[in-house]
Scaffold this active site. Structure first.
Site, short mmCIF file in Angstrom:
data_model
loop_
_atom_site.label_atom_id
_atom_site.label_comp_id
_atom_site.label_asym_id
_atom_site.label_seq_id
_atom_site.Cartn_x
_atom_site.Cartn_y
_atom_site.Cartn_z
N ASP A 281 0.44 -1.69 0.23
CA ASP A 281 0.04 -0.03 0.36
C ASP A 281 0.75 1.14 0.52
O ASP A 281 2.15 1.07 0.31
CB ASP A 281 -0.97 -0.22 1.25
CG ASP A 281 -1.58 1.10 1.57
OD1 ASP A 281 -2.41 1.85 0.67
OD2 ASP A 281 -1.55 1.94 2.56
N ASP B 19 0.21 4.73 0.28
CA ASP B 19 0.02 6.67 2.01
C ASP B 19 -0.30 5.07 2.77
O ASP B 19 -1.13 4.42 3.58
CB ASP B 19 -1.60 6.71 1.58
CG ASP B 19 -1.70 7.64 0.41
OD1 ASP B 19 -0.70 8.00 0.26
OD2 ASP B 19 -3.21 8.05 -0.05
N GLY C 136 -6.73 3.87 3.02
CA GLY C 136 -7.67 3.01 1.46
C GLY C 136 -8.45 3.08 0.90
O GLY C 136 -9.14 2.60 0.16
N ARG D 143 -11.54 9.02 -2.87
CA ARG D 143 -11.75 9.90 -2.38
C ARG D 143 -13.33 10.22 -2.21
O ARG D 143 -13.88 11.45 -1.44
CB ARG D 143 -10.99 11.27 -3.38
CG ARG D 143 -10.74 12.60 -3.25
CD ARG D 143 -10.25 13.38 -4.41
NE ARG D 143 -9.05 12.97 -5.17
CZ ARG D 143 -8.87 13.31 -6.36
NH1 ARG D 143 -9.07 13.30 -7.11
NH2 ARG D 143 -7.87 12.43 -6.14
N SER E 292 -4.87 5.73 -4.55
CA SER E 292 -5.08 6.78 -4.66
C SER E 292 -4.76 7.13 -5.86
O SER E 292 -3.56 6.69 -6.54
CB SER E 292 -3.85 7.68 -3.97
OG SER E 292 -3.67 9.12 -4.29
N ASN F 147 -3.61 9.79 -6.71
CA ASN F 147 -1.77 10.99 -6.48
C ASN F 147 -0.98 9.79 -6.40
O ASN F 147 0.30 10.23 -6.92
CB ASN F 147 -2.09 11.31 -5.60
CG ASN F 147 -3.25 12.78 -5.90
OD1 ASN F 147 -2.92 13.81 -6.48
ND2 ASN F 147 -4.16 13.06 -5.05
P1 B16 Z 1 -6.52 10.43 -3.21
P2 B16 Z 1 -3.95 4.23 -0.34
C1 B16 Z 1 -5.62 5.60 -0.37
O1 B16 Z 1 -4.57 5.44 -0.64
C2 B16 Z 1 -5.76 6.16 1.41
O2 B16 Z 1 -5.72 6.04 1.77
C3 B16 Z 1 -7.12 7.51 1.17
O3 B16 Z 1 -6.77 8.04 2.53
C4 B16 Z 1 -7.04 7.82 0.34
O4 B16 Z 1 -9.18 8.17 0.19
C5 B16 Z 1 -7.09 7.73 -0.85
O5 B16 Z 1 -6.53 6.60 -0.94
C6 B16 Z 1 -7.55 7.45 -2.62
O6 B16 Z 1 -6.96 9.33 -2.31
O7 B16 Z 1 -7.72 11.17 -3.57
O8 B16 Z 1 -5.04 10.74 -3.32
O9 B16 Z 1 -6.57 9.57 -5.05
O10 B16 Z 1 -3.79 3.95 1.05
O11 B16 Z 1 -4.88 2.34 -0.68
O12 B16 Z 1 -2.43 4.00 -0.77
MG MG Z 2 -2.81 3.40 3.08
#
Ligand code: B16
Ligand code: MG
Length: 221
Positions: A13, A15, A50, A53, A120, A122
């Site tokens: 993972d 974030d 996880g 958005r 994410s 991003n």
């Molecule tokens: P974004 P991961 C997740 O990343 C985050 O834990 C979660 O809090 C966030 O809303 C999601 O990505 C979407 O992120 O807004 O940047 O598209 O933990 O799966 O790496």
């Molecule tokens: Mg995470």
């Protein structure tokens, strides 16, 4: 347990596992919630780990008194993302902890195939900022999936990208939704951070490098 499996691939993972961008998500959602007059704290924030958005926005809006149209929701989600990206743009390879760097390099030396499995959108930006955009053998992220964690889609895509079966992969996660996704996908999981605190996953890690001992024990069996 891990020793019963022949683990050849590790799916990380992003974030909260590779980097501390989970804190930036918190700060950006807090900013957004304050503007809306919604109550938002770190306990609510744990539910955002996880999940996508737009699903996060729905959780943040649970304490919001008004009603937003789909267009307004999109505008708030975009605004949150702009606030979040400001933090991301301050990241650099120096943002990667020594523990994470050492773990990734050692696993590479040992011949494991490695992927990112993140909800994410991003992900490409983050990997570029921290200098890991060419490191992983496969990347599955919010841009390639139709369902976010706890659906196993992102991890199944990552395993496929590695050319491995789910049972040959180990997922590293900080989110409850992520551990559930790994289980649904038929993969072993190692919990870290928040998820480890809840005792979730097949093993729990205090820090990422604890994985090195776990994998060494497995390799010897
Ligand atoms: P974004 P991961 C997740 O990343 C985050 O834990 C979660 O809090 C966030 O809303 C999601 O990505 C979407 O992120 O807004 O940047 O598209 O933990 O799966 O790496
Ligand atoms: Mg995470």
């Amino acid at each position: 347990m891990l020793k019963e499996r022949n683990i050849a691939g590790i799916i990380f993972d992003l974030d909260g596992v590779i980097c501390s961008t989970d804190e930036y998500h918190y700060l950006a959602w807090k900013f957004m919630a304050d503007e809306l007059g919604a109550r938002f704290d770190r306990t609510i924030n744990e539910r955002l780990r996880g999940v996508s958005r737009m699903e996060c926005l729905e959780i943040v809006l649970e304490t919001y008194q008004g009603t937003l149209s789909p267009e307004e929701k999109q505008r708030y989600a975009d605004k949150k993302n702009a606030a979040y990206q400001k933090h991301l743009l301050n990241m650099s390879p120096a943002s990667l902890s020594e523990d994470v760097r050492h773990t990734l390099d050692t696993l590479r030396e040992r011949g494991y195939r490695m992927a990112i499995g993140s909800s994410s959108k991003n992900t490409p930006l983050i990997l570029k900022q921290i200098g890991l955009d060419r490191f992983f053998d496969a990347v599955a992220d919010g841009n390639s999936i139709t369902k976010s964690k706890p659906d196993p889609e992102v991890f199944l895509q990552a395993a496929e990208g590695l050319g491995l079966k789910p049972e040959q992969c180990l997922v590293i996660e900080d989110a409850e939704a992520g551990i559930e996704a790994a289980q649904k996908g038929g993969m072993m999981s190692a919990a870290i951070g928040y998820a480890a605190g809840l005792g979730l996953g097949d093993i729990q890690l205090q820090k990422l490098s604890d994985l090195l001992d776990c994998m060494r024990i497995c390799a010897k069996l």
